[in-house]
Design a protein around this motif. Structure first.
Motif, PDB file in Angstrom:
ATOM      1  N   GLY A  32       0.847  -1.185   0.000  1.00  0.00           N
ATOM      2  CA  GLY A  32       0.000   0.000   0.000  1.00  0.00           C
ATOM      3  C   GLY A  32       0.883   1.234   0.000  1.00  0.00           C
ATOM      4  O   GLY A  32       2.053   1.176   0.389  1.00  0.00           O
ATOM      5  N   MET A  33       0.321   2.332  -0.468  1.00  0.00           N
ATOM      6  CA  MET A  33       1.074   3.575  -0.531  1.00  0.00           C
ATOM      7  C   MET A  33       0.299   4.686   0.160  1.00  0.00           C
ATOM      8  O   MET A  33      -0.934   4.762   0.051  1.00  0.00           O
ATOM      9  CB  MET A  33       1.340   3.963  -1.983  1.00  0.00           C
ATOM     10  CG  MET A  33       2.210   2.977  -2.745  1.00  0.00           C
ATOM     11  SD  MET A  33       3.872   2.830  -2.040  1.00  0.00           S
ATOM     12  CE  MET A  33       4.496   4.494  -2.294  1.00  0.00           C
ATOM     13  N   GLY A  34       1.018   5.545   0.831  1.00  0.00           N
ATOM     14  CA  GLY A  34       0.375   6.641   1.539  1.00  0.00           C
ATOM     15  C   GLY A  34       1.090   7.953   1.328  1.00  0.00           C
ATOM     16  O   GLY A  34       2.270   7.983   0.947  1.00  0.00           O
ATOM     17  N   TRP A  35       0.341   9.013   1.550  1.00  0.00           N
ATOM     18  CA  TRP A  35       0.905  10.358   1.601  1.00  0.00           C
ATOM     19  C   TRP A  35       0.681  10.915   3.002  1.00  0.00           C
ATOM     20  O   TRP A  35      -0.416  10.802   3.555  1.00  0.00           O
ATOM     21  CB  TRP A  35       0.231  11.280   0.580  1.00  0.00           C
ATOM     22  CG  TRP A  35       0.625  11.028  -0.843  1.00  0.00           C
ATOM     23  CD1 TRP A  35      -0.050  10.268  -1.760  1.00  0.00           C
ATOM     24  CD2 TRP A  35       1.782  11.539  -1.517  1.00  0.00           C
ATOM     25  NE1 TRP A  35       0.620  10.278  -2.962  1.00  0.00           N
ATOM     26  CE2 TRP A  35       1.739  11.053  -2.845  1.00  0.00           C
ATOM     27  CE3 TRP A  35       2.847  12.361  -1.139  1.00  0.00           C
ATOM     28  CZ2 TRP A  35       2.726  11.360  -3.786  1.00  0.00           C
ATOM     29  CZ3 TRP A  35       3.816  12.667  -2.077  1.00  0.00           C
ATOM     30  CH2 TRP A  35       3.756  12.171  -3.373  1.00  0.00           C
ATOM     31  N   PHE A  46      -1.293  11.940   8.635  1.00  0.00           N
ATOM     32  CA  PHE A  46      -1.806  11.184   7.508  1.00  0.00           C
ATOM     33  C   PHE A  46      -2.621  12.070   6.579  1.00  0.00           C
ATOM     34  O   PHE A  46      -3.392  12.910   7.031  1.00  0.00           O
ATOM     35  CB  PHE A  46      -2.673  10.038   8.032  1.00  0.00           C
ATOM     36  CG  PHE A  46      -3.445   9.309   6.980  1.00  0.00           C
ATOM     37  CD1 PHE A  46      -4.814   9.481   6.855  1.00  0.00           C
ATOM     38  CD2 PHE A  46      -2.802   8.439   6.104  1.00  0.00           C
ATOM     39  CE1 PHE A  46      -5.534   8.802   5.890  1.00  0.00           C
ATOM     40  CE2 PHE A  46      -3.511   7.762   5.133  1.00  0.00           C
ATOM     41  CZ  PHE A  46      -4.887   7.939   5.031  1.00  0.00           C
ATOM     42  N   ALA A  49      -4.204   7.344   1.505  1.00  0.00           N
ATOM     43  CA  ALA A  49      -3.569   6.064   1.246  1.00  0.00           C
ATOM     44  C   ALA A  49      -4.350   5.305   0.188  1.00  0.00           C
ATOM     45  O   ALA A  49      -5.557   5.516   0.001  1.00  0.00           O
ATOM     46  CB  ALA A  49      -3.472   5.241   2.519  1.00  0.00           C
ATOM     47  N   ASN A  51      -4.566   1.154  -1.486  1.00  0.00           N
ATOM     48  CA  ASN A  51      -4.102  -0.217  -1.273  1.00  0.00           C
ATOM     49  C   ASN A  51      -3.304  -0.687  -2.491  1.00  0.00           C
ATOM     50  O   ASN A  51      -3.094   0.042  -3.456  1.00  0.00           O
ATOM     51  CB  ASN A  51      -5.271  -1.151  -0.957  1.00  0.00           C
ATOM     52  CG  ASN A  51      -6.126  -1.452  -2.166  1.00  0.00           C
ATOM     53  OD1 ASN A  51      -6.206  -0.650  -3.095  1.00  0.00           O
ATOM     54  ND2 ASN A  51      -6.772  -2.609  -2.170  1.00  0.00           N
ATOM     55  N   THR A  57      -9.215   3.317  -1.206  1.00  0.00           N
ATOM     56  CA  THR A  57      -8.517   4.539  -0.831  1.00  0.00           C
ATOM     57  C   THR A  57      -9.051   5.043   0.510  1.00  0.00           C
ATOM     58  O   THR A  57     -10.181   4.737   0.911  1.00  0.00           O
ATOM     59  CB  THR A  57      -8.683   5.652  -1.880  1.00  0.00           C
ATOM     60  OG1 THR A  57     -10.085   5.890  -2.093  1.00  0.00           O
ATOM     61  CG2 THR A  57      -8.034   5.267  -3.203  1.00  0.00           C
ATOM     62  N   CYS A  95       5.762  10.641   0.631  1.00  0.00           N
ATOM     63  CA  CYS A  95       5.114   9.393   0.248  1.00  0.00           C
ATOM     64  C   CYS A  95       5.780   8.257   1.018  1.00  0.00           C
ATOM     65  O   CYS A  95       6.949   8.354   1.411  1.00  0.00           O
ATOM     66  CB  CYS A  95       5.188   9.155  -1.254  1.00  0.00           C
ATOM     67  SG  CYS A  95       6.843   8.979  -1.929  1.00  0.00           S
ATOM     68  N   TYR A 103      -3.857   2.048   7.552  1.00  0.00           N
ATOM     69  CA  TYR A 103      -3.174   2.916   6.609  1.00  0.00           C
ATOM     70  C   TYR A 103      -2.952   4.318   7.129  1.00  0.00           C
ATOM     71  O   TYR A 103      -2.061   5.010   6.655  1.00  0.00           O
ATOM     72  CB  TYR A 103      -3.948   2.978   5.284  1.00  0.00           C
ATOM     73  CG  TYR A 103      -3.761   1.784   4.405  1.00  0.00           C
ATOM     74  CD1 TYR A 103      -4.853   1.033   3.977  1.00  0.00           C
ATOM     75  CD2 TYR A 103      -2.497   1.370   3.994  1.00  0.00           C
ATOM     76  CE1 TYR A 103      -4.695  -0.068   3.167  1.00  0.00           C
ATOM     77  CE2 TYR A 103      -2.330   0.265   3.178  1.00  0.00           C
ATOM     78  CZ  TYR A 103      -3.431  -0.451   2.769  1.00  0.00           C
ATOM     79  OH  TYR A 103      -3.268  -1.551   1.957  1.00  0.00           O
ATOM     80  N   SER A 104      -3.747   4.750   8.080  1.00  0.00           N
ATOM     81  CA  SER A 104      -3.603   6.103   8.600  1.00  0.00           C
ATOM     82  C   SER A 104      -2.501   6.212   9.649  1.00  0.00           C
ATOM     83  O   SER A 104      -2.169   7.314  10.089  1.00  0.00           O
ATOM     84  CB  SER A 104      -4.925   6.586   9.205  1.00  0.00           C
ATOM     85  OG  SER A 104      -5.310   5.737  10.267  1.00  0.00           O
ATOM     86  N   TYR A 109       4.007   2.017   7.986  1.00  0.00           N
ATOM     87  CA  TYR A 109       4.835   2.299   6.812  1.00  0.00           C
ATOM     88  C   TYR A 109       6.308   2.023   7.094  1.00  0.00           C
ATOM     89  O   TYR A 109       6.851   2.493   8.088  1.00  0.00           O
ATOM     90  CB  TYR A 109       4.634   3.749   6.364  1.00  0.00           C
ATOM     91  CG  TYR A 109       3.223   3.974   5.866  1.00  0.00           C
ATOM     92  CD1 TYR A 109       2.197   4.265   6.751  1.00  0.00           C
ATOM     93  CD2 TYR A 109       2.920   3.846   4.515  1.00  0.00           C
ATOM     94  CE1 TYR A 109       0.893   4.418   6.304  1.00  0.00           C
ATOM     95  CE2 TYR A 109       1.630   4.017   4.059  1.00  0.00           C
ATOM     96  CZ  TYR A 109       0.616   4.302   4.962  1.00  0.00           C
ATOM     97  OH  TYR A 109      -0.671   4.455   4.517  1.00  0.00           O
TER      98      TYR A 109
END
Length: 122
Positions: A32-35, A46, A49, A51, A57, A95, A103-104, A109
């Motif tokens: 997964g990717m997050g900003w 946060f 994000a 998946n 999202t 990122c 994810y938050s 990460y």
């Protein structure tokens, strides 16, 4: 492992920016990717994000309806479309690659990029 964020800059309130993050050195589609973002004197927070395949999202309430996160696994890229920007969006944006489950949470990460500055003036 490398995450290279780009696309930051200075914009007037109400404007838009697109942040990009190029990933390398790991199996991108497994993560997964997050900003996240960090304003001066504040903790990293946060933003959004996505998946592994893009069908889920998540957004912080402060950006919901204004920001859109997306990814392109073929290009190993993740994007953050930011619209209706306000001065409160001013921060360094990072990122990150994570495997959840929350994810938050920063703790989800494992890999982080170097950040790109976004400045919104009124």
């Amino acid at each position: 492992v490398q995450l290279q964020a780009s696309g930051g800059g200075s914009v007037l309130a109400g404007g838009s920016l697109i942040l990009s993050c190029a990933a390398s050195g790991f199996i991108f589609e497994n993560w997964g990717m997050g900003w996240f973002r960090q304003a001066p004197g504040k903790e990293r927070e946060f933003v959004a994000a996505v998946n592994w395949n893009g069908d889920y999202t998540q957004y912080d309430d402060s950006v919901k309806g204004r920001f859109v996160i997306s990814r392109d696994n073929a290009k190993k890229m993740v994007y953050l479309q930011m619209n209706s920007l306000t001065p409160e969006d001013t921060a360094v944006y990072y990122c990150a690659a994570g495997q959840g489950p929350k994810y938050s949470s920063i703790r989800s990460y494992g890999f982080w990029g170097q950040g790109t500055q976004v400045t919104v003036s009124s």
